[in-house]
Design a protein around this motif. Structure first.
Motif, PDB file in Angstrom:
ATOM      1  N   ASN A   1      -0.291 -63.720-120.203  1.00  0.00           N
ATOM      2  CA  ASN A   1      -0.041 -65.087-120.638  1.00  0.00           C
ATOM      3  C   ASN A   1      -1.363 -65.843-120.799  1.00  0.00           C
ATOM      4  O   ASN A   1      -1.998 -66.262-119.835  1.00  0.00           O
TER       5      ASN A   1
ATOM      6  N   ARG B   1       1.541 -66.047-112.728  1.00  0.00           N
ATOM      7  CA  ARG B   1       1.177 -65.774-114.124  1.00  0.00           C
ATOM      8  C   ARG B   1       1.279 -64.285-114.417  1.00  0.00           C
ATOM      9  O   ARG B   1       1.014 -63.447-113.557  1.00  0.00           O
TER      10      ARG B   1
ATOM     11  N   LEU C   1      -1.818 -69.383-119.216  1.00  0.00           N
ATOM     12  CA  LEU C   1      -1.960 -69.377-117.754  1.00  0.00           C
ATOM     13  C   LEU C   1      -3.297 -68.771-117.317  1.00  0.00           C
ATOM     14  O   LEU C   1      -3.878 -69.179-116.317  1.00  0.00           O
TER      15      LEU C   1
END
Ligand SMILES: Nc1nc2c(ncn2[C@@H]2O[C@H](COP(=O)(O)OP(=O)(O)OP(=O)(O)O)[C@@H](O)[C@H]2O)c(=O)[nH]1
Ligand SMILES: [Mg+2]
Length: 375
Positions: A276, A272, A279
């Motif tokens: 993000n 990740r 995530l």
């Protein structure tokens, strides 16, 4: 591995020591001009009488001229120190000389990915060690290496020690509090799945049972990769399908371990980026559901200062207990290993030093020092 840092530090030390020898070579008269008869130096100070085995330098010409090239910006010892160095077994460097030497060391550290804070801390420490100290004039190189080594050892020795995963697991096995759950997080391709394989391999060698949780369902081939390592090593894997809920898989793997008396659950996760949001939420959910005993950040040693930023950012969302620095074998600089704990406050647990299952080294200051300072 640490080659860049090792070479640069060696160059800083050797250039400093050789600069005067190189200068002498440079000044050597050519053979068309007769050398003037040298006047003996009158030495009144008893303490300045030559030592028996004193030599200035018998380095080959080539090396001396290379050193000279390197030393264009390097220190020139003061006349006083040069004379003392010839006739005394030890000398004190003056402040200017110390600063010039340490400037070179600082550049070496910074060019090798050591963070500015850590480089400055080390330089200040070395300055304290050098100020007023007697330096062995016959083996100045070694004496200066020792100063660098002692400063490094002291700095690394002060860092908060990381958890010893194997002792922790064996303690938990003796107290019957099982399974131990270890979650691996980090960016894409840093070596999470490979590192899980390495830990599973070492646990197997220690007769400690483990199961892998294939909780990276974000990338199509990730489940197969975890499975590939589990099969190759000969440990079970709990998996689901592409796109399935990673936290549920971790939950199932823990249940699997409990039902079969398996000691350790190794939880993989999707690579990740710290930015993000989805995530990050997914990672927080794995943590809520699995409640890992140890959460490890797996980062590439080669990533420079980016790795500290990632750790600091991810730490805002989950508690990270340790760092595994992978691909140290591919890292031409190596400075991250010196400063990452200092910058993030999180200890390094292991170094990944290759792709093979046994290519993992427990963190130790001695390992770094041995790799950085020439014998
Ligand atoms: N040279 C070297 N290669 C490594 C090391 N650790 C992992 N690798 C390699 O790095 C590549 C990526 O490793 P993975 O374990 O798949 O990385 P990951 O973090 O699981 O990647 P994603 O699942 O995509 O997030 C593979 O080719 C590994 O063999 C190491 O310490 N040294
Ligand atoms: Mg992976």
């Amino acid at each position: 591995m640490f080659d860049g840092l090792k070479k640069k530090l060696a160059s800083a030390v050797k250039t400093f020591v050789k600069s005067e020898a190189a200068e002498e070579q440079n000044k050597a008269p050519d053979n068309t001009t007769p050398a003037p008869a040298e006047q003996p130096i009158q030495i009144e100070d008893e303490a300045l009488q030559p030592q028996d085995d004193e030599t200035i330098s018998n380095e080959p010409e080539k090396e001396a001229s290379e050193a000279n090239k390197e030393s264009q910006d390097a220190v020139k010892l003061s006349i006083a120190t040069k004379v003392k160095k010839i006739f005394r077994s030890s000398v004190k460097l003056n402040e200017n000389e110390i600063d010039n030497f340490l400037d070179q060391v600082k550049i070496s550290l910074l060019q090798s990915d050591v963070s500015l804070d850590v480089a400055e801390y080390l330089i200040n420490d070395m300055k304290t060690r050098l100020s007023g100290a007697e330096i062995d004039s016959k083996d100045m190189t070694n004496a200066l290496f020792n100063v660098v080594k002692d400063a490094l050892a002291d700095m690394l020795g002060r860092a908060k020690p990381g958890i010893d995963i194997y002792s922790y697991i064996s303690h938990r096995i003796s107290s019957g509090m099982l399974p131990v759950k270890i979650l691996f997080i980090g960016s894409n391709g840093t070596g999470k799945t490979t590192t899980i394989g390495k830990i599973a391999y070492s646990l197997k060698a220690k007769d400690v049972s483990c199961v892998m949780s294939a909780s990276d369902t974000f990338r199509a081939a990730a489940i197969e990769q975890t499975e590939y390592h589990a099969n190759k090593i000969g440990v079970p894997v709990v998996k689901s399908s592409y796109g399935a809920d990673p936290a549920s898989i971790a939950f199932d793997a823990i249940a699997y371990a409990k039902a079969r008396n398996i000691s350790v659950v190794l939880i993989d996760s999707a690579g990740r980026q710290e930015t993000n949001k989805n995530l990050i939420n997914e990672m927080q959910k794995i943590v809520r559901v699995a409640q890992p005993d140890i959460t490890v950040f797996v980062g590439e040693s080669t990533a420079g200062s980016v790795i500290a930023e990632q750790v600091n950012e991810l730490s805002k969302h989950v508690k990270i207990d340790g760092i595994i620095l992978t691909k140290l074998d591919c890292d031409a600089r190596g400075g991250n290993a010196l400063s990452i704990s200092n910058v993030t406050g999180i200890p390094i647990l292991f170094f990944g030093v290759g792709e093979a299952y046994d290519a993992i080294v427990p963190y130790s200051p001695e390992f770094i020092i041995k790799s950085v300072i020439p014998n």
